[in-house]
Design a protein around this motif. Structure first.
Motif, short mmCIF file in Angstrom:
data_model
loop_
_atom_site.label_atom_id
_atom_site.label_comp_id
_atom_site.label_asym_id
_atom_site.label_seq_id
_atom_site.Cartn_x
_atom_site.Cartn_y
_atom_site.Cartn_z
N GLU A 177 45.23 89.07 73.83
CA GLU A 177 45.21 88.44 72.59
C GLU A 177 46.30 88.37 72.08
O GLU A 177 46.70 87.50 70.77
N ARG A 178 47.51 89.11 72.11
CA ARG A 178 48.79 89.05 71.59
C ARG A 178 49.34 87.60 72.00
O ARG A 178 50.47 87.23 71.04
N PHE A 179 49.10 87.05 72.74
CA PHE A 179 49.88 85.66 73.33
C PHE A 179 48.95 84.44 72.71
O PHE A 179 49.12 83.35 73.04
N LEU A 180 47.94 84.66 71.72
CA LEU A 180 47.08 83.71 71.35
C LEU A 180 48.14 82.51 70.53
O LEU A 180 47.86 81.30 70.38
N TYR A 181 48.92 83.15 69.87
CA TYR A 181 49.75 82.18 69.20
C TYR A 181 51.26 82.06 69.64
O TYR A 181 52.25 82.07 68.77
N ALA A 182 51.51 82.58 70.88
CA ALA A 182 52.87 82.80 71.29
C ALA A 182 53.67 81.51 71.35
O ALA A 182 54.80 81.28 71.01
N GLY A 183 52.87 80.34 71.45
CA GLY A 183 53.35 78.79 71.24
C GLY A 183 53.60 78.27 70.18
O GLY A 183 53.79 77.03 70.07
N ALA A 184 53.07 78.98 69.14
CA ALA A 184 52.73 78.30 67.68
C ALA A 184 54.41 78.43 66.94
O ALA A 184 55.04 79.21 67.53
N THR A 185 54.31 77.58 65.98
CA THR A 185 55.62 77.49 65.26
C THR A 185 55.26 78.23 63.87
O THR A 185 54.39 77.59 63.19
N TRP A 202 45.82 78.97 74.63
CA TRP A 202 44.88 79.53 75.55
C TRP A 202 45.84 79.58 76.88
O TRP A 202 45.66 80.48 77.76
N LEU A 203 46.88 78.62 77.31
CA LEU A 203 47.61 78.92 78.45
C LEU A 203 48.56 80.16 78.31
O LEU A 203 48.50 80.94 79.18
N TYR A 204 49.22 80.44 77.22
CA TYR A 204 49.96 81.53 77.20
C TYR A 204 48.92 82.89 77.41
O TYR A 204 49.36 83.67 78.00
N MET A 205 47.85 82.77 76.93
CA MET A 205 47.04 83.91 77.14
C MET A 205 46.38 83.95 78.38
O MET A 205 46.31 85.29 78.86
N SER A 206 46.13 82.79 79.02
CA SER A 206 45.64 82.83 80.46
C SER A 206 46.78 83.49 81.29
O SER A 206 46.44 84.24 82.28
N MET A 207 47.95 83.22 81.19
CA MET A 207 49.04 83.59 81.92
C MET A 207 49.09 85.15 81.77
O MET A 207 49.54 85.97 82.79
N TYR A 222 56.32 87.03 71.59
CA TYR A 222 55.74 87.38 72.74
C TYR A 222 56.34 86.28 73.48
O TYR A 222 55.93 85.03 73.14
N GLN A 223 56.67 86.33 74.78
CA GLN A 223 56.83 85.35 75.64
C GLN A 223 56.16 85.55 76.95
O GLN A 223 56.17 86.77 77.49
N ALA A 224 55.42 84.62 77.50
CA ALA A 224 54.49 84.72 78.48
C ALA A 224 54.94 84.75 79.89
O ALA A 224 54.54 85.33 80.72
N TRP A 225 56.20 84.04 79.80
CA TRP A 225 56.63 84.24 81.11
C TRP A 225 57.34 85.34 81.54
O TRP A 225 57.52 85.95 82.89
N ILE A 226 57.63 86.48 80.72
CA ILE A 226 58.02 87.85 81.15
C ILE A 226 57.03 88.56 81.81
O ILE A 226 57.55 88.91 82.94
N PRO A 227 55.93 88.58 81.42
CA PRO A 227 54.75 89.48 82.09
C PRO A 227 54.33 88.55 83.39
O PRO A 227 54.17 89.41 84.56
N PHE A 228 54.62 87.25 83.36
CA PHE A 228 54.21 86.62 84.63
C PHE A 228 55.26 86.83 85.63
O PHE A 228 54.84 86.98 86.87
N VAL A 229 56.36 86.81 85.52
CA VAL A 229 57.45 86.97 86.28
C VAL A 229 57.30 88.51 87.08
O VAL A 229 57.55 88.87 87.94
N CYS A 230 56.91 89.23 86.00
CA CYS A 230 56.97 90.72 86.27
C CYS A 230 55.75 90.96 87.31
O CYS A 230 55.84 91.63 88.29
N ALA A 231 54.63 90.31 87.17
CA ALA A 231 53.68 90.39 87.93
C ALA A 231 53.73 89.76 89.37
O ALA A 231 53.52 90.40 90.37
N VAL A 232 54.52 88.71 89.34
CA VAL A 232 55.04 88.23 90.66
C VAL A 232 55.90 89.25 91.48
O VAL A 232 55.64 89.05 92.70
N LEU A 233 56.76 89.68 90.65
CA LEU A 233 57.78 90.74 91.51
C LEU A 233 56.98 91.92 91.79
O LEU A 233 57.12 92.32 93.04
N VAL A 234 55.86 92.55 91.05
CA VAL A 234 55.17 93.60 91.67
C VAL A 234 54.41 93.39 92.55
O VAL A 234 54.36 94.05 93.65
N PHE A 235 53.90 92.19 92.69
CA PHE A 235 52.80 91.56 93.87
C PHE A 235 53.85 91.58 95.16
O PHE A 235 53.51 91.72 96.23
#
Length: 313
Positions: free
Chosen positions: A153-161, A184-189, A278-291
């Motif tokens: 939920e910390r990413f609910l408003y990550a793309g907002a201005t 919702w896209l940031y939160m889903s990521m 909050y930047q959604a691509w940071i944990p996403f890239v981290c998840a891909v690297l961990v996987f």
């Protein structure tokens, strides 16, 4: 007419079915417990007087994590020797686990996101329309407002201005955020990233446990020490990962690098103020690297040369 022979063996198809059944059960189990918790929340809302403390929020992510972790352990510990005895290659067994982990992470996200998105949208009524909020609590839909994913939920408003009058305050730390659009896209990521990390670690622990079980005293001793150290490290650091995003000078900065990779928080300092974004691509890239790292390790630990029949003269 001679039919072309399929490259997929019956043993592989049988293994894929067992893998799908196991992962489906491990996905359905936490969803069923969430349904029970939702009913308990509804029962509490039905008798709530509006003055005393209301129902406790249900952390849907924490409910999913143990099952996603255990499914990898169960697959490697309980099915590895069985599938090899039935003629399934080690590479096929590992590939099936990798595909299943990505699939169950995506399925968990797809199952939870509509519920969480609806819950967040309904919870806004508490600030914008208190009368409608009170009426909502008397209906079954009020349960959705108590289903929370505090990490995502910390990413609910990550793309907002942020409005200019906020003067640098983080979008996720001000009541005005309720007027912003939910991304919702940031939160889903973020949610998919968390699910994939947990599932990947479960797969890695599963192959480590299987490796220890098939060894002697040295493997048992080393594996036990490693398991105790991992549990102790998780117990100590678990409350710290998401309790606060501000930098504490008493802790090493290296811990905050790891913290920021998992949480996706970016901390900037402007004078006396600290801005947390909050930047959604940071944990996403981290998840891909961990996987990728877990998949490579599992593949190396399970891959051995198959015994082939001797060539006839």
């Amino acid at each position: 007419m001679v039919r072309q022979q399929s490259h997929v063996s019956r043993q592989f198809i049988a293994m894929a079915k067992r893998c799908a059944i196991l992962y489906a059960v491990m996905l359905a189990a936490p969803l069923a417990t969430l349904g029970i918790s939702a009913y308990a929340v509804y029962a509490q809302l039905s008798t709530w007087d509006g003055v005393s403390a209301g129902p406790v929020f249900v952390d849907v992510e924490a409910r999913m994590f143990p099952f996603l972790f255990l499914v990898g352990v169960v697959w490697f510990v309980g099915f590895f020797d069985v599938e090899l005895c039935h003629g399934v290659s080690r590479r096929s067994f590992v590939n099936a686990a990798m595909i299943a982990n990505v699939a169950i992470s995506a399925a968990s996200t797809l199952a939870l996101m509509p519920m969480l998105y609806a819950g967040v949208s309904l919870a806004r009524l508490q600030f914008t329309s208190p009368t409608q909020w009170d009426a909502l609590l008397e209906s079954p839909l009020g349960v959705l407002a108590y289903m929370r994913a505090l990490r995502s939920e910390r990413f609910l408003y990550a793309g907002a201005t942020c409005p200019l009058k906020w003067s640098g305050l983080a979008c996720s730390s001000d009541p005005v955020r309720d007027a912003l659009d939910v991304d919702w896209l940031y939160m889903s990521m973020k949610m998919f990233s968390l699910m994939l990390i947990v599932a990947s670690l479960g797969m890695l622990v599963g192959v480590l446990v299987a490796w220890v079980f098939n060894g002697g005293v040295m493997r048992w001793t080393g594996g036990s020490i490693l398991l105790i150290a991992a549990v102790a490290l998780y117990t100590v650091l678990n409350p710290w990962w998401y309790n606060g995003d501000l930098y504490d000078g008493a802790l090493p900065k290296s811990l905050y690098w790891i913290h920021n990779l998992l949480s996706g928080s970016v901390i900037r300092t402007e004078g006396t103020r600290r801005i947390v974004l909050y930047q959604a691509w940071i944990p996403f890239v981290c998840a891909v690297l961990v996987f990728a790292l877990c998949a490579f390790t599992v593949d190396r630990m399970t891959l051995r040369r198959e015994i082939r029949p001797a060539r006839r003269a």
